[in-house]
Design a protein around this motif. Structure first.
Motif, short mmCIF file in Angstrom:
data_model
loop_
_atom_site.label_atom_id
_atom_site.label_comp_id
_atom_site.label_asym_id
_atom_site.label_seq_id
_atom_site.Cartn_x
_atom_site.Cartn_y
_atom_site.Cartn_z
N ALA A 174 -2.73 -53.18 -15.35
CA ALA A 174 -2.79 -54.45 -14.61
C ALA A 174 -2.25 -54.27 -13.19
O ALA A 174 -2.78 -54.84 -12.23
CB ALA A 174 -2.00 -55.52 -15.34
N SER A 175 -1.21 -53.46 -13.02
CA SER A 175 -0.64 -53.23 -11.68
C SER A 175 -1.63 -52.51 -10.78
O SER A 175 -1.77 -52.84 -9.60
CB SER A 175 0.66 -52.42 -11.79
OG SER A 175 1.62 -53.12 -12.55
N ALA A 176 -2.35 -51.51 -11.33
CA ALA A 176 -3.35 -50.78 -10.55
C ALA A 176 -4.49 -51.71 -10.14
O ALA A 176 -4.97 -51.66 -9.00
CB ALA A 176 -3.89 -49.59 -11.34
N LEU A 177 -4.91 -52.59 -11.05
CA LEU A 177 -5.97 -53.54 -10.73
C LEU A 177 -5.52 -54.53 -9.67
O LEU A 177 -6.29 -54.88 -8.76
CB LEU A 177 -6.40 -54.29 -12.00
CG LEU A 177 -7.53 -55.33 -11.83
CD1 LEU A 177 -8.80 -54.66 -11.32
CD2 LEU A 177 -7.79 -56.04 -13.15
N GLN A 178 -4.28 -54.96 -9.74
CA GLN A 178 -3.75 -55.89 -8.73
C GLN A 178 -3.74 -55.25 -7.35
O GLN A 178 -4.08 -55.89 -6.35
CB GLN A 178 -2.35 -56.34 -9.11
CG GLN A 178 -1.76 -57.39 -8.18
CD GLN A 178 -0.32 -57.70 -8.49
OE1 GLN A 178 0.53 -56.81 -8.45
NE2 GLN A 178 -0.04 -58.95 -8.83
N ALA B 59 -11.30 -61.90 -5.33
CA ALA B 59 -10.94 -61.32 -6.61
C ALA B 59 -10.23 -62.35 -7.49
O ALA B 59 -9.51 -63.22 -7.00
CB ALA B 59 -10.06 -60.10 -6.41
N GLU B 60 -10.44 -62.23 -8.79
CA GLU B 60 -9.73 -63.09 -9.73
C GLU B 60 -8.25 -62.68 -9.77
O GLU B 60 -7.91 -61.50 -9.60
CB GLU B 60 -10.33 -62.96 -11.13
CG GLU B 60 -11.74 -63.52 -11.25
CD GLU B 60 -11.76 -65.03 -11.16
OE1 GLU B 60 -10.73 -65.65 -11.49
OE2 GLU B 60 -12.79 -65.58 -10.74
N PRO B 61 -7.33 -63.63 -9.98
CA PRO B 61 -5.91 -63.28 -10.08
C PRO B 61 -5.66 -62.31 -11.23
O PRO B 61 -6.29 -62.41 -12.29
CB PRO B 61 -5.21 -64.63 -10.32
CG PRO B 61 -6.18 -65.66 -9.84
CD PRO B 61 -7.56 -65.08 -10.09
N THR B 62 -4.76 -61.36 -11.01
CA THR B 62 -4.40 -60.39 -12.04
C THR B 62 -3.06 -60.76 -12.62
O THR B 62 -2.05 -60.81 -11.91
CB THR B 62 -4.34 -58.97 -11.45
OG1 THR B 62 -5.59 -58.65 -10.85
CG2 THR B 62 -4.03 -57.95 -12.53
N LEU B 63 -3.02 -61.03 -13.92
CA LEU B 63 -1.78 -61.37 -14.59
C LEU B 63 -1.10 -60.09 -15.06
O LEU B 63 -1.69 -59.28 -15.77
CB LEU B 63 -2.06 -62.29 -15.78
CG LEU B 63 -2.70 -63.65 -15.44
CD1 LEU B 63 -2.93 -64.46 -16.71
CD2 LEU B 63 -1.82 -64.43 -14.47
#
Length: 287
Positions: free
Chosen positions: A247-251, A260-264
């Motif tokens: 998730a951190s890499a995607l954010q 971009a959609e928010p990354t939780l």
């Protein structure tokens, strides 16, 4: 009838306008929490914990390192306190040996923060993964040609009922020359990129590829300029570390994309935020 409807709508509009009030600030709920980051690696000699505060959406509360916390790790039989060292809490694995299959619990408490707790189980290490060299590739740039070498991951680890999680990437050390105030300046750095986050089942079905950057040349038959040391990385994780890092890499990839959609970002920390997980890191240096 039409006149009556028009009058009702007019009066409703006047009422709405009368209810308008300028808002100078919006109160966003915020509770101070400890933010933990710790990865247990049986191949390393250090257990290191980063402990900070979260930050509000608005305001001036900083995410400074928490120096006055009590941080402890336990394997269910003994408990060890981690003392602060610079900006981390740290002990050696001689004080708390890390064993595959064992579960560890990390606790931390500090004034003005709720105490936190997190647990993780170190998975057994997976063998039977290797890289296959697919050769060089060249990409034409305006003033030079960028050189890459492509590698395919080969899975020979068989099947297992235990879930395994992996990240595949590359890391390179670089030394670039640039002009600063009319003078040539050498900039040294280290950059890591994660290209794939996969489970063992996905790796058995697919053969993901990683493209390692080697440097720049003037033409495909010239000598490399600014050669860089490049490593291929295989990071085996437990589920907590895998979900957090993915998730951190995607954010980070979506950080500059307004569409971009928010990354939780998931958290495995009770009463706090962050991650407490287990990893193994395998590195292959490209000559």
């Amino acid at each position: 009838m039409k006149i009556l409807v028009a009058v009702v709508l007019f009066l409703s509009l006047i009422g709405c306008l009368a209810c308008e009030q300028e808002v100078n600030s919006v109160l966003i709920p915020y509770e101070r929490k400890l933010v933990l980051e710790c990865y247990l690696n049986p191949h390393e000699q250090i257990i290191q914990v980063t402990l900070r505060s979260n930050q509000p959406m608005v305001g001036t509360d900083s995410a400074a390192f928490i120096r006055n916390a009590v941080v402890q790790i336990s394997n269910g039989q003994r408990t060890v306190t981690l003392p602060p060292r610079a900006d981390v809490y740290r002990i050696t694995t001689r004080q708390m040996p890390l064993v595959a299959g064992s579960t560890y619990t990390l606790t931390a408490s500090a004034p003005d923060f709720p105490p936190i707790e997190a647990s993780c189980t170190i998975p057994s290490v997976v063998n039977g993964v290797s890289w296959r060299d697919e050769g060089l590739s060249y990409i034409q740039r305006p003033l030079s040609v960028t050189v890459y070498r492509t590698y395919t991951l080969l899975w020979n680890g068989g099947t297992s009922t235990e879930p395994y999680y992996f990240a595949l990437g590359r890391q390179w050390a670089f030394s670039d020359t640039t002009a600063v105030d009319g003078r040539d300046t050498v900039i040294n750095g280290l950059e890591t990129r994660w290209d794939h986050f996969k489970t063992a089942a996905e790796l058995r079905l697919n053969s993901p590829m990683v493209r390692a950057y080697l440097g720049r040349i003037v033409s495909p038959d010239s000598v490399l300029r600014s050669p860089r040391s490049t490593d291929l990385l295989i990071l085996q994780c437990d589920r907590h570390a895998y979900e957090f890092l993915k998730a951190s890499a995607l954010q980070m990839e979506n950080g500059n994309n307004p569409f971009a959609e928010p990354t939780l970002i998931p958290s495995s920390v009770k009463n706090g935020l962050g991650v407490f997980g287990a990893i193994y890191l395998r590195r292959r240096t490209i000559p």
